[in-house]
Design an enzyme around this catalytic site. Structure first.
Site, mmCIF file in Angstrom:
data_model
loop_
_atom_site.group_PDB
_atom_site.id
_atom_site.type_symbol
_atom_site.label_atom_id
_atom_site.label_comp_id
_atom_site.label_asym_id
_atom_site.label_seq_id
_atom_site.Cartn_x
_atom_site.Cartn_y
_atom_site.Cartn_z
ATOM 1 N N ASP A 538 0.864 -1.183 0.000
ATOM 2 C CA ASP A 538 0.000 0.000 0.000
ATOM 3 C C ASP A 538 0.907 1.243 0.000
ATOM 4 O O ASP A 538 2.132 1.127 0.145
ATOM 5 C CB ASP A 538 -0.844 -0.077 1.286
ATOM 6 N N GLU A 541 2.717 5.107 -3.869
ATOM 7 C CA GLU A 541 2.751 6.118 -4.958
ATOM 8 C C GLU A 541 4.072 6.857 -5.021
ATOM 9 O O GLU A 541 4.463 7.218 -6.139
ATOM 10 C CB GLU A 541 1.583 7.098 -4.770
ATOM 11 N N ASP A 614 -9.041 4.098 -1.796
ATOM 12 C CA ASP A 614 -9.972 4.487 -0.735
ATOM 13 C C ASP A 614 -11.264 5.076 -1.287
ATOM 14 O O ASP A 614 -11.487 6.293 -1.243
ATOM 15 C CB ASP A 614 -9.277 5.486 0.194
HETATM 16 C C1 NOJ Z 1 -4.567 3.299 2.805
HETATM 17 C C2 NOJ Z 1 -5.195 2.169 2.053
HETATM 18 O O1 NOJ Z 1 -5.743 2.628 0.859
HETATM 19 C C3 NOJ Z 1 -6.219 1.514 2.932
HETATM 20 O O2 NOJ Z 1 -6.817 0.459 2.224
HETATM 21 C C4 NOJ Z 1 -5.572 1.031 4.209
HETATM 22 O O3 NOJ Z 1 -6.535 0.465 5.054
HETATM 23 C C5 NOJ Z 1 -4.901 2.187 4.924
HETATM 24 N N1 NOJ Z 1 -3.977 2.808 4.026
HETATM 25 C C6 NOJ Z 1 -4.174 1.726 6.186
HETATM 26 O O4 NOJ Z 1 -3.169 0.853 5.863
#
Ligand code: NOJ
Length: 977
Positions: A538, A541, A614
């Site tokens: 995660d 970017e 998200d």
């Molecule tokens: C951002 C991610 O997009 C999300 O899915 C994740 O739960 C949080 N970071 C925490 O790791």
């Protein structure tokens, strides 16, 4: 090519802007984008605009076999600056055009393609360039129907098919490679300059000179807009290399639709950003970013960037792949209803464009994935249901979630752990207060043949008690600040953090060793893990909370001295690339790795799955997620999904149920939720919601054979796993903009997930063909026509509009199980959906689902065929054949096919697996006998509409019970009627 001037008339922008848009630049806040757009505006306003770039005819050098050529390029506005052009055509007809500055102050970033491409493509030995008076030319393809013209003055590249223009580069004269220059030299060049008549191309050009260097102003504008330094919010980009952007217009005459360039929350058929009919005011932006609460309808950048664009018309599909790793903005216009223009503006890099000649969608996917790779064939379990949330807070929490799934008989394959498993967000290091027994916990999950996926983010907490950080630091593997010396420091979940430079070859083996589950001597490794644990990458970017646009300063330095700005969009891919290699290196022989990534680039499909980040728990986000997954699928990256339920918010039961309906038809199926949300595992739902979700998940599991077969096909041919209408029916104009219904692989299943609140029915478009489509559940036969047809079907909460196209055979496994590996020896059901003509075909691909032994021929690949036993017969002959033996030409895994032995170990392992039921839809009459090998089988027949009747209504259904046939062997069932 004046017809392509874009007028920059922009329609009203949607008024609702989410809270955080101010964190991210619009085009007008990025100097090079402003310059690029201004260039395009000057061109549009100036009727005699002409590109200053031309090829020096005397410099054209053909390769010895005439298969490629190079040439010197000059720009009349900077006669002293040299550029080099390199043009070649690959074996499969893809045209590659490269241009770079020659002997400039420094090298432009030229490594994007080397990260994206699977291997260096082979230049065609058959195609020959010939040099003429006005340009260089090649013709190839059937009847030499594809012609490429590279004209000298101005420099322009045109690809035609059968005399019709398909793709034109620099037809509008927007090509501009800002050469490297110093501030001092620019200042000097302005001193005492007189307006030299001969330096200007036209009288009109002379009039736009407003004080800057007269020779350049008509083209570059009259100010040094954002050349040397730029500020945005509280950040200043020192831009030590000055201006170096790249602009190029790429137009698609005779193509009225364009798709691709994910990731954007928008429609599949890309809405326009410029000219008449523009839906957006800003160009599409590609700059990987962690956008908090992103908009559901926007050209804003999201987490990943794939710079591939396809243009489509009823008789042609073409495309381009622009191998650029820096921030890129793309304007899309429609100068006439059947033609599309695009303008690509990148911050840095060489010009490296691949033109994909098509002419069909299938050809395009082949051409693109031969360049960047087909999607990896995932482990079979990875196609099951993934249960995630931020966070399952302890080992016992994980165990009890698993228990609740089993108590409620809800299938699930994977449990996930988000960042809170780790001590102070030092990834790999368990927080022993809550996870005292991590390996036992994982084993408890694996005992039911399930898996765990654990998150590993790229930010490393800067603390001496974190071996992953200290080792990276001590080995000099961290990304550097702009000075090229000091380790960069930024903020993320772990507080003050550093980032590994995965462009540094020294990081590669080191990263792999971290994932080893056996001790590695002095080297720290993740012994508190298992070889089957999947990894979630995660924030790659990269997301940096205190960085410009929540990311890394552009002036940061990577291995090789490249600035972060050069490779920003590629950065996230390297992380998942290396992680997937690391996961694979845990065992010998390796198992198929599972790695989920949020950030991606062209080529990321080779390394795992992605999700759309998200999303919000809103109906708009649910709907746009479907479109985003389709966009990713056509851009090569099929293993895609959105957070089921929506990441933010607490979806009401209706929304959650519908979201599962979307999820079970996504290639990647994972429920996930933000830390502040209420728990929403499906077993927590009240009735009837809980049972509906259970049924939906069981439907997904029953269809795993279809999904797996589709993934296998994608991994071989590059055809997407979920296919929008234009892909399956490229000639059906009614379907070109459809992006809320799609086909699952080549199976003939057509689905329209419901994404509207309160829906009780849905309208579904049946493609333009005279064909029957059966409702999957109640066998109602609908008829389409050669013009296509909209039907309205019931879509109550428990219903998902799902159809089988007449002419398809769908293999399923219908025994509910707790996890997918438990289905390995389960029997199959075959649904034979007869076409108007009384025939059908389908495929099934099986292998062990976890190793690479399929590459050694250990798999089963069957074809099921239904055909009339005799011309006038009302019966049908059903047969099962070994498809591997037929070695279809499109299979690229020829090695495995060439040596295929139908009694391979895997085939032996599943030889006892039966076909337990055959359901034939649309038979014309009640059978008089149904036999296999001369023996009468057990069957029932319910009369109804026959496929050949051309009527609508409930189809006739023949159910053949337990024909005692093996899924791996050749057989025949004869239905006489
Ligand atoms: C951002 C991610 O997009 C999300 O899915 C994740 O739960 C949080 N970071 C925490 O790791």
């Amino acid at each position: 090519m004046r017809a392509f001037s874009s007028l920059l008339i922009v329609a009203a922008i949607p008024a609702v802007l989410a809270v955080k848009t101010h964190d991210f630049k619009t085009c007008s806040q990025a100097g090079f984008c402003r310059r690029g757009r201004a260039l395009s505006a000057r061109a549009a306003e100036n009727p005699s605009w002409k590109s200053p770039y031309s090829i020096d005819a005397s410099s054209v050098a053909l390769s010895p076999d005439h298969a490629a050529f190079t040439a010197a390029v000059r720009s009349s506005i900077y006669p002293d600056v040299k550029f080099g052009l390199d043009v070649r055509i690959h074996d499969d007809g893809v045209l590659r055009v490269r241009m770079d500055e020659v002997d400039g102050l420094r090298q432009r970033y030229n490594e994007a393609a080397s990260w994206a491409l699977l291997e260096e493509p082979k230049v065609s030995q058959k195609i020959q360039w010939s040099v003429g008076k006005n340009g260089v030319r090649a013709a190839y393809g059937p009847k030499n129907g594809v012609e490429v013209d590279v004209t000298f003055e101005p420099l322009q590249v045109t690809l035609r098919r059968d005399g019709k223009e398909q793709v034109v580069l620099n037809g509008r004269g927007l090509l501009h490679m800002e050469h490297f220059r110093t501030k001092e030299s620019v200042e000097k060049s302005k001193e005492g300059v007189e307006v030299p008549e001969e330096g200007l191309d036209t009288d009109e050009n002379a009039q736009v000179v407003l004080g800057a260097h007269p020779r350049t102003a008509w083209f570059e504008g009259d100010s040094e807009d954002g050349w040397w330094e730029e500020s945005f919010n509280s950040f200043t980009d020192p831009k030590p290399r000055g201006p170096e952007s790249l602009s190029v217009d790429i137009d698609f005459p005779n193509h009225g639709h364009v798709y691709g360039i994910p990731q954007h929350a928008t429609r599949l058929d890309l809405p326009l950003t410029t000219g008449e009919g523009a839906h957006y005011s800003d160009p599409y932006r590609l700059y990987n970013a962690d956008v908090f609460e992103y908009l559901a309808d926007s050209t804003m950048s999201l987490y990943g960037s794939i710079p591939v664009m396809y243009a489509h018309s009823a008789d042609s599909t073409v495309g381009i792949f622009n191998a650029v790793g820096s921030e890129t903005w793309i304007d899309v216009g429609r100068p006439s209803p059947k033609s599309t223009s695009s303008h690509w503006i990148s911050e840095t890099g060489i010009l490296d464009i691949f033109i994909l000649p098509g002419p069909t969608p299938a050809d395009i996917f082949g051409q693109y994935t031969r360049l960047t790779g087909t999607p990896a064939l995932p482990a079979h379990w990875a196609l099951g249901y993934h249960q995630c949330r931020w966070n399952y807070i302890s080992s016992d929490d994980v165990r009890s979630v698993q228990k609740r799934f089993d108590e409620e008989d809800i299938p699930v394959d994977v449990f996930w752990l988000d960042i809170e498993y780790s001590e102070d967000h030092k990834y790999f290091i368990w927080d022993k207060r809550h996870f005292p027994d991590p390996v036992d916990m994982i084993h408890d999950v694996e005992a039911i043949q399930r898996k765990m996926v654990v998150i590993v983010d790229p930010h490393l907490k800067r603390t001496d008690d974190y071996p992953v950080y200290t080792q990276a630091r001590d080995r000099g593997l961290l990304v550097k600040k702009g000075d090229g010396q000091t380790d960069y420091e930024g903020w993320c979940w772990s507080g003050s953090s550093a980032w590994v430079d995965f462009f540094h070859p020294g990081s590669w083996d080191w990263w792999k060793s971290l994932f080893k589950v056996q001790p590695q001597g002095d080297q720290w490794s993740w012994v508190e893990s298992t070889v089957d644990t999947g990894i979630w990458n995660d924030m790659n970017e990269p997301s940096i909370f205190n960085g410009p646009e929540i990311s890394m300063p552009r002036e940061n330095i990577h291995h090789g001295g490249w600035e972060h700005r050069d490779l920003h969009n590629i950065n996230g891919m390297l992380f998942s690339n290396l992680t997937s290699q690391a996961v694979m290196a845990r065992t010998d022989p390796p198992k198929r790795p599972f790695v989920l990534t949020r950030s991606f680039y062209a080529g990321s499909q080779r390394f795992g799955a992605m999700w759309t980040g998200d999303n919000l728990g809103t109906w708009e986000h649910m709907a746009v997620g479907v479109k985003m997954v389709l966009a990713n699928n056509i851009a090569g990256f099929s293993f895609a999904g959105s957070d089921v339920g929506g990441f933010f918010g607490n979806p009401e039961p209706e929304m959650l149920v519908r979201w599962y309906g979307v999820g079970v038809f996504s290639p990647f199926l994972r429920a996930h939720a933000h830390i502040d949300t209420k728990r929403r595992e499906p077993y927590l739902l009240d009735e009837p919601y809980k049972s509906i979700v259970r049924d939906m998940l069981r439907l997904r599991y029953s269809m795993l054979p279809v999904w797996y077969t589709a993934f296998r096909e994608a991994s071989v041919t590059g055809l997407p796993v979920v296919r929008p209408h234009f892909v399956v029916f490229p000639g059906d104009e009614n379907g070109f903009s459809l992006d809320d219904q799609f086909f699952v692989g080549g199976s003939g299943l057509l689905v329209k997930p419901v994404t509207r609140k309160g829906a009780t029915e849905e309208s579904v478009y049946l493609p333009a063909e005279d064909q029957v489509y059966y409702d999957y559940f109640n066998h109602n036969a609908y008829r389409s026509t050669s013009k296509g047809k909209n039907i309205t079907v019931p879509a109550e909460l428990h219903q998902i509009p799902l159809f089988i196209r007449g002419g398809s055979v769908i293999p399923t496994r219908e025994r509910p199980r707790r996890s997918s590996p438990l289905m390995k020896h389960d029997p199959f059901t075959l649904r034979v959906a007869l076409s108007n003509e009384g025939s059908a075909r389908g495929e099934l691909y099986l292998d062990d689902g976890e190793t690479f032994s399929h590459r050694d021929g250990k798999f089963v690949w069957r074809e099921f065929v239904a055909e009339k036993p005799a011309k006038k017969s009302k019966g049908v002959r059903l047969s099962s054949r070994n498809l591997a033996a037929q070695k279809p030409a499109e299979a690229v895994d020829q090695v495995a096919l060439a040596t295929y032995d139908s009694s391979n170990d895997f085939a032996k392992d599943v030889a006892q697996v039966r076909v337990e039921k055959v359901v034939v839809l649309g038979l014309a009459a009640k059978p008089s006998s149904v036999t296999a090998g001369g023996k009468e089988l057990q069957w029932t027949f319910t009369p109804g509409v026959a496929a050949s009747d051309k009527k609508e209504g409930t189809a006739s259904v023949l159910v053949i019970k337990d024909p005692k046939l093996s899924i791996t062997s050749d057989w025949e069932i004869l239905v006489q009627a």
